[in-house]
Design a protein around this motif. Sequence first.
Motif, PDB file in Angstrom:
ATOM      1  N   GLN A   1      -3.971  18.615 -39.532  1.00 29.11           N
ATOM      2  CA  GLN A   1      -4.462  18.492 -40.908  1.00 29.11           C
ATOM      3  C   GLN A   1      -3.337  18.102 -41.863  1.00 29.11           C
ATOM      4  N   ILE A   2      -2.154  18.650 -41.650  1.00 35.28           N
ATOM      5  CA  ILE A   2      -0.997  18.276 -42.467  1.00 35.28           C
ATOM      6  C   ILE A   2      -0.691  16.799 -42.272  1.00 35.28           C
ATOM      7  N   GLU A   3      -0.671  16.346 -41.009  1.00 37.59           N
ATOM      8  CA  GLU A   3      -0.385  14.946 -40.714  1.00 37.59           C
ATOM      9  C   GLU A   3      -1.420  14.007 -41.316  1.00 37.59           C
TER      10      GLU A   3
ATOM     11  N   GLY B   1      -2.844  14.545 -44.112  1.00 43.13           N
ATOM     12  CA  GLY B   1      -2.774  14.677 -45.559  1.00 43.13           C
ATOM     13  C   GLY B   1      -3.839  15.576 -46.144  1.00 43.13           C
ATOM     14  N   ARG B   2      -4.475  16.373 -45.320  1.00 49.27           N
ATOM     15  CA  ARG B   2      -5.544  17.261 -45.786  1.00 49.27           C
ATOM     16  C   ARG B   2      -5.018  18.611 -46.243  1.00 49.27           C
ATOM     17  N   ILE B   3      -3.811  18.953 -45.813  1.00 52.06           N
ATOM     18  CA  ILE B   3      -3.158  20.200 -46.229  1.00 52.06           C
ATOM     19  C   ILE B   3      -1.747  19.827 -46.625  1.00 52.06           C
ATOM     20  N   SER B   4      -1.316  20.260 -47.782  1.00 50.23           N
ATOM     21  CA  SER B   4       0.066  19.991 -48.184  1.00 50.23           C
ATOM     22  C   SER B   4       0.966  21.014 -47.507  1.00 50.23           C
ATOM     23  N   THR B   5       2.222  20.665 -47.349  1.00 48.06           N
ATOM     24  CA  THR B   5       3.157  21.586 -46.726  1.00 48.06           C
ATOM     25  C   THR B   5       3.430  22.789 -47.610  1.00 48.06           C
TER      26      THR B   5
ATOM     27  N   ASP C   1      -4.541  23.598 -50.109  1.00 45.66           N
ATOM     28  CA  ASP C   1      -5.533  22.787 -49.389  1.00 45.66           C
ATOM     29  C   ASP C   1      -5.996  21.658 -50.305  1.00 45.66           C
ATOM     30  N   GLU C   2      -5.747  20.437 -49.885  1.00 44.45           N
ATOM     31  CA  GLU C   2      -6.069  19.265 -50.697  1.00 44.45           C
ATOM     32  C   GLU C   2      -7.390  18.619 -50.308  1.00 44.45           C
TER      33      GLU C   2
ATOM     34  N   GLU D   1      -3.742  23.045 -37.679  1.00 39.02           N
ATOM     35  CA  GLU D   1      -3.066  22.988 -38.977  1.00 39.02           C
ATOM     36  C   GLU D   1      -2.104  21.804 -39.035  1.00 39.02           C
ATOM     37  N   GLN D   2      -1.355  21.589 -37.977  1.00 39.32           N
ATOM     38  CA  GLN D   2      -0.409  20.471 -37.943  1.00 39.32           C
ATOM     39  C   GLN D   2      -1.141  19.136 -38.054  1.00 39.32           C
TER      40      GLN D   2
END
Length: 92
Positions: A78-80, A82-86, A90-91, A75-76
């Motif tokens: 994916q966040i880094e 830019g695939r998941i917003s904080t 799910d982007e 998850e981290q």
Amino acid sequence: PFEGDDGKAIFAKGLEEAGEVLEAWKAVRDSKDSFKKNKAIEHLKTEVADLLMCAADCCAAMGIYDATSIIRDCEQRQIERGRISTGGVDEC
């Protein structure tokens, strides 16, 4: 532990399951009729569940029975990327 009940290698099974997810997603994408689209979405959900179960089987084959930390690491990443917003949306 590295072979499923049908004799397939557990790690190769994930490729098959991912292909089934892709085909189910294409059916959703291409559905024009709302009834057919809803049926396709339900089928997609079952295929995604099969893929998740396959991932759990892969973990179990490696002796990993609590995947919490590796899922959090994923998850981290994916966040880094830019695939998941904080905010949890799910982007992809």
